[in-house]
Design a protein around this motif. Structure first.
Motif, PDB file in Angstrom:
ATOM      1  N   THR A  85       0.853  -1.179   0.000  1.00  0.00           N
ATOM      2  CA  THR A  85       0.000   0.000   0.000  1.00  0.00           C
ATOM      3  C   THR A  85       0.892   1.233   0.000  1.00  0.00           C
ATOM      4  OG1 THR A  85      -0.175   0.043   2.409  1.00  0.00           O
ATOM      5  CG2 THR A  85      -1.883  -1.148   1.208  1.00  0.00           C
ATOM      6  N   MET A  86       0.422   2.286  -0.669  1.00  0.00           N
ATOM      7  CA  MET A  86       1.199   3.504  -0.818  1.00  0.00           C
ATOM      8  C   MET A  86       0.373   4.719  -0.448  1.00  0.00           C
ATOM      9  SD  MET A  86       2.816   2.619  -4.547  1.00  0.00           S
ATOM     10  CE  MET A  86       1.242   2.048  -5.190  1.00  0.00           C
ATOM     11  N   GLU A  87       1.004   5.668   0.199  1.00  0.00           N
ATOM     12  CA  GLU A  87       0.394   6.965   0.460  1.00  0.00           C
ATOM     13  C   GLU A  87       0.969   7.947  -0.548  1.00  0.00           C
ATOM     14  OE1 GLU A  87       1.019   8.272   4.452  1.00  0.00           O
ATOM     15  OE2 GLU A  87       0.077   6.496   5.313  1.00  0.00           O
ATOM     16  N   GLY A  88       0.112   8.702  -1.196  1.00  0.00           N
ATOM     17  CA  GLY A  88       0.555   9.718  -2.139  1.00  0.00           C
ATOM     18  C   GLY A  88       1.478   9.207  -3.230  1.00  0.00           C
ATOM     19  N   PRO A  89       1.112   8.092  -3.904  1.00  0.00           N
ATOM     20  CA  PRO A  89       1.999   7.584  -4.945  1.00  0.00           C
ATOM     21  C   PRO A  89       2.191   8.576  -6.085  1.00  0.00           C
ATOM     22  CG  PRO A  89      -0.129   6.505  -5.063  1.00  0.00           C
ATOM     23  CD  PRO A  89      -0.138   7.347  -3.822  1.00  0.00           C
ATOM     24  N   ASP A  90       3.398   8.598  -6.595  1.00  0.00           N
ATOM     25  CA  ASP A  90       3.791   9.448  -7.715  1.00  0.00           C
ATOM     26  C   ASP A  90       4.491   8.525  -8.705  1.00  0.00           C
ATOM     27  OD1 ASP A  90       4.869  11.281  -9.465  1.00  0.00           O
ATOM     28  OD2 ASP A  90       5.610  12.617  -7.904  1.00  0.00           O
ATOM     29  N   ALA A  91       3.903   8.342  -9.874  1.00  0.00           N
ATOM     30  CA  ALA A  91       4.446   7.394 -10.837  1.00  0.00           C
ATOM     31  C   ALA A  91       4.745   8.067 -12.166  1.00  0.00           C
ATOM     32  CB  ALA A  91       3.445   6.250 -11.058  1.00  0.00           C
ATOM     33  N   THR A  92       5.722   7.531 -12.838  1.00  0.00           N
ATOM     34  CA  THR A  92       6.000   7.895 -14.225  1.00  0.00           C
ATOM     35  C   THR A  92       6.032   6.602 -15.015  1.00  0.00           C
ATOM     36  OG1 THR A  92       7.352   9.779 -13.508  1.00  0.00           O
ATOM     37  CG2 THR A  92       7.571   9.075 -15.798  1.00  0.00           C
ATOM     38  N   VAL A  93       5.161   6.520 -16.015  1.00  0.00           N
ATOM     39  CA  VAL A  93       5.104   5.360 -16.902  1.00  0.00           C
ATOM     40  C   VAL A  93       5.560   5.858 -18.265  1.00  0.00           C
ATOM     41  CG1 VAL A  93       3.609   3.614 -17.925  1.00  0.00           C
ATOM     42  CG2 VAL A  93       3.194   4.384 -15.583  1.00  0.00           C
ATOM     43  N   TYR A  94       6.516   5.148 -18.865  1.00  0.00           N
ATOM     44  CA  TYR A  94       7.110   5.596 -20.121  1.00  0.00           C
ATOM     45  C   TYR A  94       6.541   4.847 -21.320  1.00  0.00           C
ATOM     46  CZ  TYR A  94      10.476   7.777 -17.037  1.00  0.00           C
ATOM     47  OH  TYR A  94      11.048   8.533 -16.051  1.00  0.00           O
ATOM     48  N   ASP A  95       6.199   5.594 -22.371  1.00  0.00           N
ATOM     49  CA  ASP A  95       5.810   5.038 -23.656  1.00  0.00           C
ATOM     50  C   ASP A  95       7.058   4.369 -24.228  1.00  0.00           C
ATOM     51  OD1 ASP A  95       5.583   4.812 -26.495  1.00  0.00           O
ATOM     52  OD2 ASP A  95       4.126   6.442 -26.551  1.00  0.00           O
ATOM     53  N   THR A  96       6.993   3.067 -24.502  1.00  0.00           N
ATOM     54  CA  THR A  96       8.192   2.347 -24.944  1.00  0.00           C
ATOM     55  C   THR A  96       8.627   2.726 -26.360  1.00  0.00           C
ATOM     56  OG1 THR A  96       6.864   0.464 -25.695  1.00  0.00           O
ATOM     57  CG2 THR A  96       7.782   0.352 -23.461  1.00  0.00           C
ATOM     58  N   ARG A  97       7.739   3.286 -27.149  1.00  0.00           N
ATOM     59  CA  ARG A  97       8.098   3.677 -28.522  1.00  0.00           C
ATOM     60  C   ARG A  97       8.786   5.029 -28.562  1.00  0.00           C
ATOM     61  NH1 ARG A  97       2.658   1.702 -31.664  1.00  0.00           N
ATOM     62  NH2 ARG A  97       2.907  -0.484 -31.127  1.00  0.00           N
ATOM     63  N   SER A  98       8.244   6.003 -27.839  1.00  0.00           N
ATOM     64  CA  SER A  98       8.781   7.367 -27.918  1.00  0.00           C
ATOM     65  C   SER A  98       9.532   7.811 -26.668  1.00  0.00           C
ATOM     66  CB  SER A  98       7.637   8.355 -28.167  1.00  0.00           C
ATOM     67  OG  SER A  98       6.796   8.415 -27.017  1.00  0.00           O
ATOM     68  N   GLY A  99       9.342   7.080 -25.565  1.00  0.00           N
ATOM     69  CA  GLY A  99       9.941   7.506 -24.299  1.00  0.00           C
ATOM     70  C   GLY A  99       9.146   8.589 -23.599  1.00  0.00           C
ATOM     71  N   THR A 100       8.003   8.978 -24.166  1.00  0.00           N
ATOM     72  CA  THR A 100       7.164  10.023 -23.575  1.00  0.00           C
ATOM     73  C   THR A 100       6.673   9.587 -22.200  1.00  0.00           C
ATOM     74  OG1 THR A 100       6.430  10.718 -25.766  1.00  0.00           O
ATOM     75  CG2 THR A 100       5.081  11.418 -23.893  1.00  0.00           C
ATOM     76  N   PRO A 101       6.849  10.433 -21.186  1.00  0.00           N
ATOM     77  CA  PRO A 101       6.401  10.059 -19.846  1.00  0.00           C
ATOM     78  C   PRO A 101       4.930  10.372 -19.606  1.00  0.00           C
ATOM     79  CG  PRO A 101       7.535  12.158 -19.761  1.00  0.00           C
ATOM     80  CD  PRO A 101       7.602  11.689 -21.195  1.00  0.00           C
ATOM     81  N   TRP A 102       4.260   9.477 -18.915  1.00  0.00           N
ATOM     82  CA  TRP A 102       2.930   9.703 -18.383  1.00  0.00           C
ATOM     83  C   TRP A 102       3.123   9.873 -16.880  1.00  0.00           C
ATOM     84  CZ3 TRP A 102      -1.880   6.955 -20.564  1.00  0.00           C
ATOM     85  CH2 TRP A 102      -1.775   6.773 -21.948  1.00  0.00           C
TER      86      TRP A 102
END
Length: 138
Positions: free
Chosen positions: A30-47
């Motif tokens: 379990t996480m409090e205040g999660p902060d994530a970055t998910v990367y597009d594998t084709r362009s490297g664009t971060p979500w």
């Protein structure tokens, strides 16, 4: 902090939280205040994804986020954001989805709907129902 990589060693996601509690008997955290970055594998664009809380299933690499969930990603004229109350991030399938009401905002456009599914690497978004949109051509 949790890091995820693909078979070629490219970073898929980074998830951090000021407080994470891991439960070995259930394979969850379990996480409090999660902060994530998910990367597009084709362009490297971060979500960039933030929420008030989250639960990670370590066996499936799936995260359930709750409370003021916001996804932001760069688009050609600025930033596109998606806001909802609950969201599932399925990193193994490279999808995010919810059955809750969402608001999608970008330069000159605001769209709301109930439920959605998005494929991170394909940059595809599917809205489920009650879709309403507003476009400003200025």
């Amino acid at each position: 902090r949790h890091l995820s990589f693909n078979e070629q060693g490219h970073r898929l996601s980074v998830i951090s939280s000021p407080r994470i509690e891991q439960f070995d008997d259930t394979g969850t955290a379990t996480m409090e205040g999660p902060d994530a970055t998910v990367y597009d594998t084709r362009s490297g664009t971060p979500w960039k994804i933030t929420a008030e809380s989250g639960t990670m299933d370590q066996g499936s690499d799936r995260i359930e986020l709750a409370g003021n969930v916001v996804i932001a990603r760069p688009v050609p004229d600025g930033t596109s954001t998606l806001e909802t109350s609950r969201l599932t991030v399925d990193n193994a399938r490279r999808q995010v989805y919810t059955n809750e009401r969402i608001t999608l905002s970008g330069p000159g456009v605001v769209t709301s709907a109930t439920g959605m599914q998005a494929w991170i690497d394909e940059r595809t978004l599917e809205l489920n129902s009650q879709v309403e949109g507003r476009y400003d051509s200025r």
